[in-house]
Design a protein around this motif. Structure first.
Motif, PDB file in Angstrom:
ATOM      1  N   ASP A  99       9.908  69.606  15.534  1.00  0.00           N
ATOM      2  CA  ASP A  99       9.819  69.831  14.095  1.00  0.00           C
ATOM      3  C   ASP A  99      11.019  70.678  13.651  1.00  0.00           C
ATOM      4  N   SER A 100      11.144  70.879  12.352  1.00  0.00           N
ATOM      5  CA  SER A 100      12.328  71.562  11.830  1.00  0.00           C
ATOM      6  C   SER A 100      12.427  73.009  12.313  1.00  0.00           C
ATOM      7  N   ARG A 111      13.774  72.938  15.789  1.00  0.00           N
ATOM      8  CA  ARG A 111      15.199  72.586  15.821  1.00  0.00           C
ATOM      9  C   ARG A 111      16.065  73.785  15.447  1.00  0.00           C
ATOM     10  N   VAL A 112      15.625  74.584  14.474  1.00  0.00           N
ATOM     11  CA  VAL A 112      16.367  75.791  14.085  1.00  0.00           C
ATOM     12  C   VAL A 112      16.381  76.786  15.252  1.00  0.00           C
TER      13      VAL A 112
END
Length: 85
Positions: free
Chosen positions: A37-38, A41-42
Motif C-alpha cells: 500500500d502507499s 511504499r513510503v
C-alpha cells in the motif's frame, strides 16, 4: 490423502508473500507497486535512502524488513510536512 496433499499445497502457495522475498534492485518497483500500500511504499523508500546514506546494502533485507525499517525511522523521526501552519 489426496485432499491433505491439496490442502498442503494451497497453504504453501498462499504463504508465499512476495514482500518476504529478498530485495531485488531490478524488480523492486514492480513488487512494491503490486503488493504494497502507499504507506508501505513510503516507508520502503525511506529505508532505502537511509541505507544508502549509511552505506548499507538493501540486498541484505527482504522487502518487508525494509518496510519495517522505514516505519521505525518514521516513528523515531517524524517527517515535517511542508505547508504546515
Amino acid at each position: 490423502m489426496k485432499k491433505l496433499l491439496m490442502a498442503l499445497m494451497a497453504f504453501v502457495l498462499l504463504g508465499c508473500d512476495p514482500l518476504d522475498k529478498k530485495y531485488d534492485q531490478e524488480k523492486h518497483e514492480q513488487v512494491m507497486a503490486d503488493h504494497a500500500d502507499s504507506a508501505s511504499r513510503v516507508a520502503f523508500r525511506r529505508a532505502m535512502v537511509e541505507n544508502e546514506v549509511n552505506d548499507v546494502r538493501n540486498e541484505e533485507f527482504t522487502y518487508q524488513e525494509l518496510i519495517d525499517q522505514g516505519k521505525a525511522l518514521e516513528r523515531k523521526n517524524p517527517a515535517v510536512r511542508s505547508g504546515a501552519r
